[in-house]
Design a protein around this motif. Sequence first.
Motif, PDB file in Angstrom:
ATOM      1  N   VAL A  24       0.814  -1.215   0.000  1.00  0.00           N
ATOM      2  CA  VAL A  24       0.000   0.000   0.000  1.00  0.00           C
ATOM      3  C   VAL A  24       0.848   1.265   0.000  1.00  0.00           C
ATOM      4  CG1 VAL A  24      -1.786   1.291   1.220  1.00  0.00           C
ATOM      5  CG2 VAL A  24      -1.887  -1.204   1.150  1.00  0.00           C
ATOM      6  N   PHE A  25       1.938   1.267   0.766  1.00  0.00           N
ATOM      7  CA  PHE A  25       2.686   2.509   0.954  1.00  0.00           C
ATOM      8  C   PHE A  25       4.119   2.483   0.414  1.00  0.00           C
ATOM      9  CE2 PHE A  25      -0.329   2.258   4.576  1.00  0.00           C
ATOM     10  CZ  PHE A  25      -1.110   3.355   4.245  1.00  0.00           C
ATOM     11  N   HIS A  61      -3.448  -0.482 -11.263  1.00  0.00           N
ATOM     12  CA  HIS A  61      -2.583  -0.518 -10.093  1.00  0.00           C
ATOM     13  C   HIS A  61      -3.385  -0.927  -8.851  1.00  0.00           C
ATOM     14  CE1 HIS A  61      -0.483   1.173  -6.554  1.00  0.00           C
ATOM     15  NE2 HIS A  61       0.610   0.826  -7.207  1.00  0.00           N
ATOM     16  N   THR A  62      -4.549  -0.331  -8.663  1.00  0.00           N
ATOM     17  CA  THR A  62      -5.383  -0.702  -7.527  1.00  0.00           C
ATOM     18  C   THR A  62      -5.841  -2.155  -7.636  1.00  0.00           C
ATOM     19  OG1 THR A  62      -6.141   1.559  -7.144  1.00  0.00           O
ATOM     20  CG2 THR A  62      -7.544  -0.204  -6.306  1.00  0.00           C
ATOM     21  N   VAL A 118      -8.105   1.195   1.724  1.00  0.00           N
ATOM     22  CA  VAL A 118      -9.458   0.649   1.902  1.00  0.00           C
ATOM     23  C   VAL A 118      -9.644  -0.604   1.066  1.00  0.00           C
ATOM     24  CG1 VAL A 118     -11.920   1.117   1.599  1.00  0.00           C
ATOM     25  CG2 VAL A 118     -10.390   2.927   2.424  1.00  0.00           C
ATOM     26  N   TRP A 119      -9.222  -0.537  -0.194  1.00  0.00           N
ATOM     27  CA  TRP A 119      -9.376  -1.692  -1.072  1.00  0.00           C
ATOM     28  C   TRP A 119      -8.506  -2.857  -0.616  1.00  0.00           C
ATOM     29  CZ3 TRP A 119     -13.567  -1.758  -3.623  1.00  0.00           C
ATOM     30  CH2 TRP A 119     -14.118  -0.573  -4.113  1.00  0.00           C
ATOM     31  N   TYR A 120      -7.322  -2.552  -0.093  1.00  0.00           N
ATOM     32  CA  TYR A 120      -6.458  -3.624   0.411  1.00  0.00           C
ATOM     33  C   TYR A 120      -7.144  -4.346   1.574  1.00  0.00           C
ATOM     34  CZ  TYR A 120      -2.508  -6.210   2.225  1.00  0.00           C
ATOM     35  OH  TYR A 120      -1.699  -7.241   2.645  1.00  0.00           O
ATOM     36  N   ALA A 121      -7.655  -3.583   2.524  1.00  0.00           N
ATOM     37  CA  ALA A 121      -8.284  -4.189   3.701  1.00  0.00           C
ATOM     38  C   ALA A 121      -9.473  -5.072   3.307  1.00  0.00           C
ATOM     39  CB  ALA A 121      -8.736  -3.096   4.666  1.00  0.00           C
ATOM     40  N   GLY A 122     -10.309  -4.565   2.407  1.00  0.00           N
ATOM     41  CA  GLY A 122     -11.466  -5.343   1.984  1.00  0.00           C
ATOM     42  C   GLY A 122     -11.077  -6.613   1.249  1.00  0.00           C
TER      43      GLY A 122
END
Length: 215
Positions: A24-25, A61-62, A118-122
Motif C-alpha cells: 500500500v505505501f 494498479h489498484t 481501503v481496497w487492500y483491507a477489503g
Amino acid sequence: MKMSREYSPADHLLIGLDQALRTVFGRPTETDRPNPTARLEEAELSETERRHISRLMRVNHTGEVCAQALYQGQALTARLPEVRHEMERSAQEEADHLAWCAARLRELGDRKSLLNPVWYAGSFTMGAIAGLAGDRWSLGFVVETERQVESHLEGHLRQIPEDDVKTRALIHQMKTDEIHHAQVAKSSGGADLPSPVRLAMKAASKVMTKTVYWV
C-alpha cells in the motif's frame, strides 16, 4: 543439508504486516523478471489520451493492490502447504505487476488511488474468508478472480491507442500472467464458484473501477 525454517503464527503475522505496508505505501518485493516496457519508446499522446490512459493504469494498479491482498489473505488461511506455496508464488508475480503499474503511472505523470488502503483491507478480508472456506473454494476464487481480471484487461486494451506500445505491452504481459494463474489454480483443484458469488465479485469490481478512475 540446508533446513527450511518453520515460521510461527507470530512470524506469519509480522511478515503479512510487512507485505501489507509494502503493497500500500512502499515498494513490493519483485521477482527478477524485467519490466516489459523497459526498451520501448514513449508514444506522443494528446493530453486527453494521457489523462485517460493514466486513469486506466491507476485502476490497474489498484487491481494489483487488491490481488496482493487477496493472495496474502488466502495464503494466511490456506490449509495445505502446497496451496499456500502456490498463493505465495502468484502473489510474487502479482507484485511485479504492482511495481510495473506504479512505474507506468509515474511516466504518465499521475498518482496512485487515494483509496488503496481501503481496497487492500477489503480484499484481504475476502481472501482470508475464501481460505477459511477450504482450499478448493479458495483456489476457485482465484480462478474466477483471474478470469474477471483477464476480461477487464482486454477491455482496457480496446481503449488504448495502438501507438502507445508501452502501456499495451505492459497490459499484454499482465493478461498472460493472469491466464496462467487461473490455469494453475484450476489444475490444483479449484472449484467452480456458485453464480451468486461470481455476480457479487463482478459488482464489487465495477464499484472499484468506477471509483478509482476518479479518486
